[in-house]
Design an enzyme around this catalytic site. Structure first.
Site, PDB file in Angstrom:
ATOM      1  N   SER A 111       0.842  -1.193   0.000  1.00 21.78           N
ATOM      2  CA  SER A 111       0.000   0.000   0.000  1.00 21.78           C
ATOM      3  C   SER A 111       0.878   1.243   0.000  1.00 21.78           C
ATOM      4  CB  SER A 111      -0.963  -0.038   1.196  1.00 21.78           C
ATOM      5  OG  SER A 111      -1.970   0.936   1.064  1.00 21.78           O
ATOM      6  N   GLU A 208      -2.144  -1.919  -8.472  1.00 17.99           N
ATOM      7  CA  GLU A 208      -3.384  -2.215  -7.746  1.00 17.99           C
ATOM      8  C   GLU A 208      -3.781  -0.953  -6.994  1.00 17.99           C
ATOM      9  OE1 GLU A 208      -3.817  -2.526  -4.126  1.00 17.99           O
ATOM     10  OE2 GLU A 208      -1.797  -1.747  -3.821  1.00 17.99           O
ATOM     11  N   HIS A 278      -5.014  -5.033  -1.964  1.00 21.18           N
ATOM     12  CA  HIS A 278      -5.859  -4.840  -0.789  1.00 21.18           C
ATOM     13  C   HIS A 278      -7.022  -5.827  -0.825  1.00 21.18           C
ATOM     14  CE1 HIS A 278      -3.694  -1.001  -0.963  1.00 21.18           C
ATOM     15  NE2 HIS A 278      -4.033  -0.807   0.296  1.00 21.18           N
TER      16      HIS A 278
END
Length: 304
Positions: A111, A208, A278
């Site tokens: 992330s 992503e 995620h």
């Protein structure tokens, strides 16, 4: 590229926050989850909620210090970012990348940690690992798939064939081989125009994201295209797009339409629907390592 030494039972690992603060109630189970892996966690100051600075786990200097201290400490065998959130990009000018490169060790997270993966890969020539994080997933009782690939990243066997999920699909056929780069799309986009700008030349680009309206995904991919990053890469891997929903459903393009319009003109092989990002189950990925993708066969293999 430097492959860091793998961990082993009893290895001492640093737990720290490069981004947002960990809610107080999540710290104890996170530490317990790391211990359950057979590791010896050392909790750094940025893990404690009382040390937070606004929405950060500490001020920029403290977060940079924790990271630098963990790499400099010879007793620490690996560094686990305990959560993501926001703020890792603020540390990049504060870190001594030459000094960090003198102490290569296993580094994990995902992330917001994408900013650090890119910098470690390019400025330290260090292979790093996109993995789940202990205060977010708690590691236990996460599914067997996720834990299997986390253990492979930590304990030294994240090579050979990597798993494709049942939702993996070919967007554009072909084969490609190169170092794996990328991560969270918004952080990849944020690197543009900085000294830590992502270099995609001859590489496999993984992307992503979470919680972005579809027009924002379009906007960020368009910026990467306009910056030449999609033309430069050898192939593209698309992971999870969790809660990436249209703001106006009646006036939108679907994600796959966006991918087709922006990615197909590159002529590069593209796989979509990788179980990475995620979402759970999720695979771990060796960032900076050489990987080979076959979009027709829907396979991905990591080298040493």
């Amino acid at each position: 590229m430097i492959t860091p030494a793998s961990l082993y039972p009893g290895a001492k690992v640093a737990l720290l926050c490069a981004s947002s603060a960990v809610p107080a109630e999540r710290l104890e189970p996170a530490v317990a989850a790391v211990k359950a892996l057979g590791l010896d966690p050392v909790v750094y100051p940025t893990c404690y909620f009382e040390n937070r600075h606004g929405y950060f786990a500490g001020d920029d200097a403290q977060r940079a210090k924790d990271l630098s201290d963990a790499f400099a400490d010879p007793s620490i065998r690996g560094v686990l970012c305990i959560r993501g959130g926001y703020g890792a990009g603020r540390l990049l000018p504060l870190l001594d990348w030459k000094e960090l490169s003198r102490h290569p060790k296993l580094f994990c997270g995902y992330s917001d940690v994408t900013a650090l993966h890119i910098a470690f890969n390019q400025h330290c020539r260090l292979i790093t690992y996109q993995t789940p994080m202990p205060s977010t997933e708690y590691y236990q009782p996460v599914d067997d798939f996720t834990m299997t690939y986390l253990r492979r990243a930590l304990f030294g066997a994240l090579t050979g064939p990597l798993p494709m999920g049942e939702n993996t699909a070919t967007l554009a056929g072909g084969k490609a081989c190169g170092p794996l780069c990328g991560g969270n799309l918004s952080l990849v986009r944020d690197s543009l125009g900085t000294p830590w700008e992502i270099d995609t030349r001859g590489k496999i680009l993984f992307l992503e994201d979470i919680g972005e309206h579809t027009y924002r995904v379009d906007d960020m991919l368009t910026q990467l295209r306009n910056a030449g990053k999609l033309d430069d890469c050898a192939g593209i891997l698309l992971g999870g797009w969790t809660d990436c929903l249209p703001e106006f459903p009646e006036k939108t393009l679907e994600l796959e339409e966006i991918f087709r319009e922006l990615l197909l003109p590159t002529g590069k092989p593209v796989l979509m629907g990788l179980p990475a990002g995620h979402l759970l189950p999720t695979m771990s990925l060796p960032m900076g390592a050489t990987v080979t993708m076959d979009a027709d066969a829907k396979t991905l293999e990591a080298g040493v």
